[in-house]
Design a protein around this motif. Sequence first.
Motif, PDB file in Angstrom:
ATOM      1  N   ARG A  10       7.971  12.593  -6.881  1.00  0.00           N
ATOM      2  CA  ARG A  10       8.347  11.186  -7.078  1.00  0.00           C
ATOM      3  C   ARG A  10       9.058  11.003  -8.410  1.00  0.00           C
ATOM      4  N   THR A  11      10.050  10.126  -8.427  1.00  0.00           N
ATOM      5  CA  THR A  11      10.777   9.842  -9.667  1.00  0.00           C
ATOM      6  C   THR A  11      10.226   8.603 -10.364  1.00  0.00           C
ATOM      7  N   LEU A  12       9.574   7.720  -9.613  1.00  0.00           N
ATOM      8  CA  LEU A  12       9.008   6.486 -10.184  1.00  0.00           C
ATOM      9  C   LEU A  12       7.498   6.466  -9.986  1.00  0.00           C
ATOM     10  N   THR A  13       6.790   5.805 -10.908  1.00  0.00           N
ATOM     11  CA  THR A  13       5.352   5.624 -10.742  1.00  0.00           C
ATOM     12  C   THR A  13       5.113   4.467  -9.775  1.00  0.00           C
ATOM     13  N   VAL A  14       3.859   4.288  -9.374  1.00  0.00           N
ATOM     14  CA  VAL A  14       3.511   3.201  -8.459  1.00  0.00           C
ATOM     15  C   VAL A  14       3.802   1.847  -9.118  1.00  0.00           C
ATOM     16  N   ALA A  15       3.487   1.715 -10.394  1.00  0.00           N
ATOM     17  CA  ALA A  15       3.744   0.452 -11.101  1.00  0.00           C
ATOM     18  C   ALA A  15       5.242   0.155 -11.153  1.00  0.00           C
ATOM     19  N   GLU A  16       6.052   1.176 -11.392  1.00  0.00           N
ATOM     20  CA  GLU A  16       7.502   0.969 -11.420  1.00  0.00           C
ATOM     21  C   GLU A  16       8.033   0.585 -10.037  1.00  0.00           C
ATOM     22  N   SER A  53       1.855  10.769   7.010  1.00  0.00           N
ATOM     23  CA  SER A  53       3.136  10.217   7.430  1.00  0.00           C
ATOM     24  C   SER A  53       4.279  11.195   7.129  1.00  0.00           C
ATOM     25  N   SER A  54       5.310  11.141   7.945  1.00  0.00           N
ATOM     26  CA  SER A  54       6.480  11.995   7.715  1.00  0.00           C
ATOM     27  C   SER A  54       7.302  11.522   6.513  1.00  0.00           C
ATOM     28  N   GLN A  55       7.113  10.265   6.101  1.00  0.00           N
ATOM     29  CA  GLN A  55       7.860   9.712   4.970  1.00  0.00           C
ATOM     30  C   GLN A  55       7.115   9.867   3.644  1.00  0.00           C
ATOM     31  N   TYR A  56       5.977  10.529   3.655  1.00  0.00           N
ATOM     32  CA  TYR A  56       5.163  10.699   2.447  1.00  0.00           C
ATOM     33  C   TYR A  56       5.882  11.590   1.446  1.00  0.00           C
ATOM     34  N   ILE A  57       5.884  11.161   0.184  1.00  0.00           N
ATOM     35  CA  ILE A  57       6.479  11.950  -0.901  1.00  0.00           C
ATOM     36  C   ILE A  57       5.353  12.338  -1.848  1.00  0.00           C
ATOM     37  N   PRO A  58       5.123  13.621  -2.066  1.00  0.00           N
ATOM     38  CA  PRO A  58       4.058  14.047  -2.992  1.00  0.00           C
ATOM     39  C   PRO A  58       4.304  13.520  -4.404  1.00  0.00           C
ATOM     40  N   ALA A  59       3.238  13.370  -5.172  1.00  0.00           N
ATOM     41  CA  ALA A  59       3.316  12.790  -6.514  1.00  0.00           C
ATOM     42  C   ALA A  59       4.238  13.589  -7.432  1.00  0.00           C
ATOM     43  N   GLU A  60       4.273  14.909  -7.284  1.00  0.00           N
ATOM     44  CA  GLU A  60       5.114  15.716  -8.181  1.00  0.00           C
ATOM     45  C   GLU A  60       6.606  15.559  -7.875  1.00  0.00           C
ATOM     46  N   ASP A  89       0.851  -1.179   0.000  1.00  0.00           N
ATOM     47  CA  ASP A  89       0.000   0.000   0.000  1.00  0.00           C
ATOM     48  C   ASP A  89       0.891   1.234   0.000  1.00  0.00           C
ATOM     49  N   GLN A  90       0.327   2.370  -0.349  1.00  0.00           N
ATOM     50  CA  GLN A  90       1.082   3.610  -0.353  1.00  0.00           C
ATOM     51  C   GLN A  90       1.067   4.233   1.037  1.00  0.00           C
ATOM     52  N   ILE A  91       2.097   4.990   1.323  1.00  0.00           N
ATOM     53  CA  ILE A  91       2.175   5.705   2.593  1.00  0.00           C
ATOM     54  C   ILE A  91       1.175   6.855   2.550  1.00  0.00           C
ATOM     55  N   GLY A  92       0.438   7.034   3.638  1.00  0.00           N
ATOM     56  CA  GLY A  92      -0.573   8.089   3.707  1.00  0.00           C
ATOM     57  C   GLY A  92       0.038   9.479   3.765  1.00  0.00           C
ATOM     58  N   GLU A  93      -0.764  10.483   3.436  1.00  0.00           N
ATOM     59  CA  GLU A  93      -0.301  11.875   3.420  1.00  0.00           C
ATOM     60  C   GLU A  93       0.083  12.372   4.813  1.00  0.00           C
ATOM     61  N   ILE A 132       7.210  -3.132  -9.630  1.00  0.00           N
ATOM     62  CA  ILE A 132       8.125  -3.949 -10.438  1.00  0.00           C
ATOM     63  C   ILE A 132       9.505  -3.993  -9.788  1.00  0.00           C
ATOM     64  N   ARG A 133       9.966  -2.869  -9.275  1.00  0.00           N
ATOM     65  CA  ARG A 133      11.263  -2.821  -8.600  1.00  0.00           C
ATOM     66  C   ARG A 133      11.261  -3.699  -7.348  1.00  0.00           C
ATOM     67  N   LEU A 134      10.166  -3.658  -6.578  1.00  0.00           N
ATOM     68  CA  LEU A 134      10.047  -4.506  -5.389  1.00  0.00           C
ATOM     69  C   LEU A 134      10.054  -5.983  -5.774  1.00  0.00           C
TER      70      LEU A 134
END
Length: 178
Positions: free
Chosen positions: A76-82, A67-74, A61-65, A85-87
Amino acid sequence: MIKQICKILWAQCRSNGWIFGEIVLVLGFLWILLDTLLVDIYTYHTPLGFDVENVYLLKVDQIGENSSQYIPAEERTLTVAEDVIRLMDQLRLHPDVEDVCAAVYSTPYIPGELESYIEVAGGDTVQKTGNSVKHFLITSQYFNVFRIRDTEGKLLTGHTGMFHNPVVISSDLEKKAF
């Protein structure tokens, strides 16, 4: 002597009838209970066409907004699908992991499949069978992870890699639809 015993039994016929009725009722109840138990045991041990031994479910699942570790979509360097795949690639590198697949509502031992109804077109009409079809949104490694085989007993992994977005149907659906 036997004549006397028969007269006594006949005289107590009413009370013996109630005892006989009670025995029939208890035997009927035990029969239903035993039949249900045996059907449950048989169903539990019936092979389902997949092997879940040493298969583990990993929910991502994605980290919620909040959380202190949340990274905004703009940012991010990778998409959720990427990321997924990396995982999966990193999990495959572990020596104890045989294979990894991704599936959406498609684990065989957990309910929650995507369902729709099948309609078979033949000639000018459409025949509604009323049977639901389960959709499994999966990667091709799914067949290798769960050791799902075709009708000839071969693993399906090699067959599905040759096509773009292949559709695999079960033998039951083949009989109903074709």
